[in-house]
Design a protein around this motif. Structure first.
Motif: not given
Length: 338
Positions: A266-294
């Motif tokens: 579930f890390v790969a499932l939850a981290a990108p969506q959590t990062a997208r909501r934090l950044v409030r961006a409609g597109t992919t945010s890889l660096v925030p997703a990586a930090l959220t996963g960590s």
């Protein structure tokens, strides 16, 4: 921002930078806290002196030999899974498009089980078996899902089917093995950082040092691909080539993470969506997703070690509990919107 005389450009969002700094700070705080606490407590000063080679003898052994490699591996695994999940969710255009759902993690587990249970004397180790299993599974899913292009829904459905088959193979291998071998395999299948040393941290971060920069460079075209294949082709983007390259990167990141710590749910499932909501961006945010996963990995491992119980809870079970609650919330939201 433009680099190399304008040949390479990087789009920087102020909110994404702020969120990234906060996430990195939280990872650092949890990391230091993890190094400080346990059966052998240490102060911040002792931890810092130990990291620079001037700490007490007891702290040097506990921190640098046991706690620090576990922390470094957890950060790397979380970053790899966060980026891989962001890639697959973007390519499939579906929040459920993660390596857990599509089956790449289960395929990696199958490769590792074959080495542990069927070919224990093979020169290929368990980590290499996990990587090969993930790559073979990805090739199979991509070949079955490709029909004049790649559609996200088809990729997810085929991945779920392949994952079910791989799960059945895993269960069969466990049922046909000896008790000792099955127990060893089951410990690996849970997903854990227990006993992980620098022997695992080195190859993991060496792979990340290659894969993450390549992924970030390729991901510059994700936003255009997300707008639709027709528009991307009209703008001169080789859609299928870009998509295949990103799939290879995502699979490789998933495989090296699984090789280092076992299947982490579930890390790969939850981290990108959590990062997208934090950044409030409609597109992919890889660096925030990586930090959220960590952050999820470090926090889950810390909770598994420090919660009051007789036996330490493996990080795979901790992330599974966190991710299960997240999945319920995500699906309920989709149902309400539907």
């Amino acid at each position: 921002m433009r680099l190399l005389s304008g040949r390479v450009s990087i789009r920087v969002r102020p909110r994404a930078v702020v969120v990234g700094v906060v996430l990195a700070a939280l990872v650092l705080i949890f990391g230091v806290w993890t190094l400080m606490t346990g059966e052998y407590p240490a102060t911040v000063g002792e931890v810092l002196r130990t990291l620079f080679g001037a700490g007490p003898p007891g702290a040097e052994i506990i921190v640098t030999r046991f706690r620090l490699p576990r922390l470094v591996i957890g950060i790397g695994v979380g970053a790899a899974l966060g980026v891989a999940g962001a890639l697959f969710q973007s390519l499939s255009r579906n929040p459920l498009g993660s390596p857990d759902i599509i089956g790449f993690t289960t395929g990696s587990a199958t490769g590792a089980l074959l080495v542990i249970l069927v070919f224990p004397d093979s020169p290929i180790g368990t980590p290499a078996g996990a990587i090969l299993g993930g790559l073979v599974t990805a090739l199979l899913v991509y070949a079955l899902a490709y029909r004049r292009g790649m559609q996200g829904t088809r990729l997810i459905l085929v991945g779920i089917g392949v994952s079910a088959v791989a799960e059945a193979v895993n269960s069969y291998l466990l049922s046909r093995s000896s008790l000792d071998a099955a127990q060893e395999a089951q410990r690996w299948l849970v997903g854990s950082l227990n006993g992980r040393s620098w022997e695992y941290a080195g190859p993991l971060w060496a792979a990340l040092a290659v894969l993450l920069p390549i992924t970030l460079l390729l991901a510059r075209r994700i936003e255009i691909v997300e707008l639709g294949d027709d528009l991307a082709l009209a703008l001169g983007i080789p859609v299928e080539r870009v998509r295949l390259s990103l799939v290879v990167c995502g699979v490789a990141l998933t495989a090296v993470a699984t090789a280092a710590a076992g299947p982490i749910a579930f890390v790969a499932l939850a981290a990108p969506q959590t990062a997208r909501r934090l950044v409030r961006a409609g597109t992919t945010s890889l660096v925030p997703a990586a930090l959220t996963g960590s952050l999820i990995m470090v926090a889950a491992d810390f909770a598994g070690q420090r919660l009051p119980h007789a036996i330490q809870l493996p990080v795979g079970l901790s992330t599974g509990a966190i991710g299960g609650l997240y999945l319920i919330w995500l699906l309920s939201g989709e149902l309400r919107r539907g």
